[in-house]
Design an enzyme around this catalytic site. Structure first.
Site, PDB file in Angstrom:
ATOM      1  N   GLY A   1       0.943  -1.229  -0.016  1.00  9.45           N
ATOM      2  CA  GLY A   1       0.314  -0.075  -0.035  1.00  9.45           C
ATOM      3  C   GLY A   1       0.819   1.270  -0.045  1.00  9.45           C
ATOM      4  O   GLY A   1       0.197   2.386  -0.070  1.00  9.45           O
TER       5      GLY A   1
ATOM      6  N   GLU B   1      -2.171   1.816 -13.328  1.00 13.13           N
ATOM      7  CA  GLU B   1      -3.028   0.863 -13.829  1.00 13.13           C
ATOM      8  C   GLU B   1      -4.478   1.058 -13.703  1.00 13.13           C
ATOM      9  O   GLU B   1      -4.612   2.179 -13.056  1.00 13.13           O
ATOM     10  CB  GLU B   1      -2.725  -0.404 -12.899  1.00 13.13           C
ATOM     11  CG  GLU B   1      -1.560  -1.359 -13.293  1.00 13.13           C
ATOM     12  CD  GLU B   1      -1.593  -2.518 -12.084  1.00 13.13           C
ATOM     13  OE1 GLU B   1      -0.695  -3.323 -12.498  1.00 13.13           O
ATOM     14  OE2 GLU B   1      -2.337  -2.383 -11.172  1.00 13.13           O
TER      15      GLU B   1
ATOM     16  N   HIS C   1      -9.168 -10.231  -3.680  1.00 10.60           N
ATOM     17  CA  HIS C   1      -7.729 -10.372  -3.749  1.00 10.60           C
ATOM     18  C   HIS C   1      -7.628 -12.019  -3.870  1.00 10.60           C
ATOM     19  O   HIS C   1      -7.735 -12.497  -2.822  1.00 10.60           O
ATOM     20  CB  HIS C   1      -7.088  -9.574  -2.828  1.00 10.60           C
ATOM     21  CG  HIS C   1      -5.680  -9.856  -2.813  1.00 10.60           C
ATOM     22  ND1 HIS C   1      -4.808  -8.751  -2.955  1.00 10.60           N
ATOM     23  CD2 HIS C   1      -4.861 -10.864  -2.684  1.00 10.60           C
ATOM     24  CE1 HIS C   1      -3.656  -9.161  -2.969  1.00 10.60           C
ATOM     25  NE2 HIS C   1      -3.688 -10.500  -2.857  1.00 10.60           N
TER      26      HIS C   1
ATOM     27  N   HIS D   1      -4.809  -1.951   2.083  1.00 13.09           N
ATOM     28  CA  HIS D   1      -4.239  -2.513   1.647  1.00 13.09           C
ATOM     29  C   HIS D   1      -3.524  -3.745   2.268  1.00 13.09           C
ATOM     30  O   HIS D   1      -2.526  -4.448   2.105  1.00 13.09           O
ATOM     31  CB  HIS D   1      -2.967  -2.205   0.506  1.00 13.09           C
ATOM     32  CG  HIS D   1      -3.903  -0.978  -0.431  1.00 13.09           C
ATOM     33  ND1 HIS D   1      -4.753  -1.419  -1.389  1.00 13.09           N
ATOM     34  CD2 HIS D   1      -3.929   0.462  -0.260  1.00 13.09           C
ATOM     35  CE1 HIS D   1      -5.085  -0.267  -1.814  1.00 13.09           C
ATOM     36  NE2 HIS D   1      -4.591   0.865  -1.326  1.00 13.09           N
TER      37      HIS D   1
ATOM     38  N   LYS E   1      -4.189  -6.927   4.796  1.00 11.20           N
ATOM     39  CA  LYS E   1      -4.960  -8.055   4.882  1.00 11.20           C
ATOM     40  C   LYS E   1      -5.071  -8.419   6.549  1.00 11.20           C
ATOM     41  O   LYS E   1      -4.170  -8.069   7.185  1.00 11.20           O
ATOM     42  CB  LYS E   1      -4.313  -9.380   4.245  1.00 11.20           C
ATOM     43  CG  LYS E   1      -4.087  -9.186   2.727  1.00 11.20           C
ATOM     44  CD  LYS E   1      -3.051 -10.517   2.570  1.00 11.20           C
ATOM     45  CE  LYS E   1      -2.694 -10.406   1.059  1.00 11.20           C
ATOM     46  NZ  LYS E   1      -1.620 -11.079   0.536  1.00 11.20           N
TER      47      LYS E   1
ATOM     48  N   ASN F   1       4.988 -12.970  -5.046  1.00 10.59           N
ATOM     49  CA  ASN F   1       5.801 -12.738  -3.853  1.00 10.59           C
ATOM     50  C   ASN F   1       6.823 -14.089  -3.554  1.00 10.59           C
ATOM     51  O   ASN F   1       6.450 -15.048  -3.723  1.00 10.59           O
ATOM     52  CB  ASN F   1       4.749 -12.653  -2.476  1.00 10.59           C
ATOM     53  CG  ASN F   1       4.050 -11.485  -2.497  1.00 10.59           C
ATOM     54  OD1 ASN F   1       3.145 -11.548  -1.827  1.00 10.59           O
ATOM     55  ND2 ASN F   1       4.676 -10.320  -2.583  1.00 10.59           N
TER      56      ASN F   1
ATOM     57  N   ARG G   1       8.554 -15.443  -1.636  1.00  7.11           N
ATOM     58  CA  ARG G   1       8.835 -15.983  -0.081  1.00  7.11           C
ATOM     59  C   ARG G   1       7.709 -16.493   0.374  1.00  7.11           C
ATOM     60  O   ARG G   1       6.579 -16.637  -0.212  1.00  7.11           O
ATOM     61  CB  ARG G   1       9.042 -14.508   0.716  1.00  7.11           C
ATOM     62  CG  ARG G   1       7.851 -13.535   0.568  1.00  7.11           C
ATOM     63  CD  ARG G   1       7.862 -12.482   1.426  1.00  7.11           C
ATOM     64  NE  ARG G   1       6.978 -11.222   1.019  1.00  7.11           N
ATOM     65  CZ  ARG G   1       5.716 -11.307   1.453  1.00  7.11           C
ATOM     66  NH1 ARG G   1       5.181 -12.472   2.023  1.00  7.11           N
ATOM     67  NH2 ARG G   1       4.966 -10.334   1.159  1.00  7.11           N
TER      68      ARG G   1
ATOM     69  N   VAL H   1       2.363 -14.513   5.391  1.00  2.35           N
ATOM     70  CA  VAL H   1       1.837 -14.602   6.559  1.00  2.35           C
ATOM     71  C   VAL H   1       0.740 -15.581   6.640  1.00  2.35           C
ATOM     72  O   VAL H   1       0.410 -16.392   7.556  1.00  2.35           O
ATOM     73  CB  VAL H   1       1.282 -13.036   6.979  1.00  2.35           C
ATOM     74  CG1 VAL H   1       0.439 -13.069   8.224  1.00  2.35           C
ATOM     75  CG2 VAL H   1       2.480 -12.184   6.646  1.00  2.35           C
TER      76      VAL H   1
ATOM     77  N   ARG I   1      -5.639 -12.488  11.554  1.00  2.00           N
ATOM     78  CA  ARG I   1      -4.287 -11.768  12.121  1.00  2.00           C
ATOM     79  C   ARG I   1      -4.680 -10.849  13.377  1.00  2.00           C
ATOM     80  O   ARG I   1      -5.505 -10.050  13.488  1.00  2.00           O
ATOM     81  CB  ARG I   1      -3.633 -10.833  10.932  1.00  2.00           C
ATOM     82  CG  ARG I   1      -3.348 -11.768   9.611  1.00  2.00           C
ATOM     83  CD  ARG I   1      -2.618 -10.458   8.849  1.00  2.00           C
ATOM     84  NE  ARG I   1      -2.308 -10.997   7.878  1.00  2.00           N
ATOM     85  CZ  ARG I   1      -1.585 -10.673   6.715  1.00  2.00           C
ATOM     86  NH1 ARG I   1      -0.589  -9.563   7.042  1.00  2.00           N
ATOM     87  NH2 ARG I   1      -1.248 -11.092   5.386  1.00  2.00           N
TER      88      ARG I   1
END
Length: 445
Positions: free
Chosen positions: A165, A200, A208, A234, A236, A288, A290, A293, A336
């Site tokens: 974000g 964009e 998402h 942005h 999560k 991504n 990696r 989360v 989270r």
């Protein structure tokens, strides 16, 4: 197998990696800042090294200090977790040059997919639909305005060199463009050291969706999708799998195209390809390089330990999994838990945790690094743990999460647990009638 791995991270992800290493019989090295010396990841590791002060630039982002810790402990490999240096091509390259295995993508691929414009070009080249917009970075305001008129407002300005974000601005009409364009470039420079931005088309009601992959020299497999559409600015908040909005036909097409691209670029390791989904169509957003989360929701439905697979691929260069090995069951949800007060505009809530009782029970998992007496500092990300539940279906997963959050007691600080209780029981969430802008456009607490 590796004999010793250094975890270049902190908090819950460091604990998560240490647990996977212990199951492999691998010795672990924890690194920590001066304020993290009593943290859970330090207590669980076989060795620990202080690498600097509480400022991330002096510790967890300090490559020379990390290299010294690697040399001191004779670690053979480094797991970066997520955040910090996990997608830093320079760190991966330094490790490669010193014959230390980086448990992640190669420096070349990190650099290639970390550049959002180049990643978009690669995705398009390998058959993934991309969002209409600039083909490269833009600097000229006049030309950029013309492009916006061609695409049609609203449009999105995004930083080429980062995410989360930062450096991202929504422009609803032409009159706002110049001001927001300048602000996006300024933010991009501040956070990523690169003021390049691109343009964009902006979607009004997007979801998402992301696809988890594991890839080696021998093959690429997907571990199905995650829906991460409950976001605030942005970031999560809640993730789930499977997505309630995808049809089997769209899902099949999404997986085939994703696996094709990941395989063709020669990717090795765990990765996630993210998409915008609207009106039955998906569009490549970014990759991504990696672990993410939200990886536990995928683990809950597939029964596959993504971190252990990541380590195996790093050691052997191949994945032991075949696509036929991956058969998801039921539905999983992750919340989270942040040290924030949602009723006060998500004001951070550092402090010392008093009583701490974590939920347990059937198909309930808590990934965290908190305990009674743990000090939540203001220096790092506010997420303190994650609660993940699985059910036979989405309804049961929600019911189990409600029960788990009711059991969770964290005294001494304010957390987002009350917010999650509201969201889980909100009509829009229950009916999956929301998009990524839901919480930014509607007051729910």
């Amino acid at each position: 197998m590796f004999k010793k791995i250094l975890i270049a991270n902190r908090g819950e992800i460091a604990v998560r990696v240490i647990r996977a290493c212990k199951e492999w019989g691998i010795a672990t090295v924890a690194v920590h800042s001066d304020v993290d010396r009593d943290s859970m990841h330090v207590r669980l590791a076989d060795e620990s090294v202080c690498i600097g002060s509480h400022q991330p630039a002096n510790s967890y982002l300090n490559i020379p200090a990390l290299m010294s810790a690697i040399e001191l402990t004779k670690a053979e490999a480094v797991h970066p977790g997520y955040g910090f240096l996990s997608e830093n091509a320079n760190f991966a390259k330094v490790l490669e040059e010193n014959n230390i295995k980086f448990i992640g993508a190669s420096s070349k691929l990190i650099e290639m997919m970390g550049d959002k414009i180049q990643a978009k070009r690669i995705a398009k080249q390998h058959g993934l639909p991309v969002i209409e917009g600039s083909e490269s970075g833009v600097t000229d305001i006049k030309q950029s305005k013309e492009l916006c008129k061609k695409i049609g407002f609203p449009i999105l300005i995004k930083a080429s060199g980062g995410g989360g974000g930062k450096g991202m601005k929504i422009v609803n009409k032409e009159e706002e463009f110049e001001t927001l364009f300048s602000m996006a470039k300024s933010e991009a420079q501040k956070y990523f050291g690169n003021d390049e931005v691109y343009i964009e088309k902006f979607f009004q009601n997007p979801r998402h969706i992301e696809v988890q992959v594991l890839s080696g020299k021998n093959r690429t497999v997907h571990l199905h999708e995650r829906d991460c559409s409950v976001q605030r600015r942005h970031q999560k908040l809640i993730e789930e799998t499977p997505s309630p909005v995808l049809t089997d036909e769209i899902r099949k097409d999404l997986f085939e195209r994703t696996v094709n691209m990941v395989s063709k670029i020669g990717y090795e390791g765990a990765g996630t390809v993210e998409f915008i989904y609207e009106d039955g169509k998906f569009y490549f957003l970014e990759m991504n390089t990696r672990v993410q989360v939200e990886h536990p929701v995928t683990e809950m439905v597939t029964g596959i330990d993504i971190i252990k697979e990541q380590i195996w691929i790093a050691y052997t260069g191949e994945t032991a999994l075949k696509q036929s090995d991956i058969n998801p069951r039921g539905h999983a949800i992750e919340c989270r838990i942040n040290a924030e007060d949602a009723s006060k505009n998500f004001q951070p809530s550092p402090g010392t945790i008093g009583m701490c009782h974590q939920p347990s029970g059937f198909r309930t998992r808590v990934d965290g690094a908190i305990f009674q007496g743990y000090k939540v500092t203001p220096y790092y990300d506010s997420m303190i743990c994650k609660v993940i539940t699985q059910g036979r279906n989405r309804t049961e997963a929600i019911q189990r999460m409600n029960r788990s959050l009711d059991e969770f007691v964290i005294e001494g600080i304010t957390t987002t647990i009350p917010l999650h209780k509201v969201l889980l029981n909100h009509k829009k969430f229950i009916e999956s009638d929301f998009n990524v802008g839901w919480l930014d456009n509607e007051k729910v607490i």
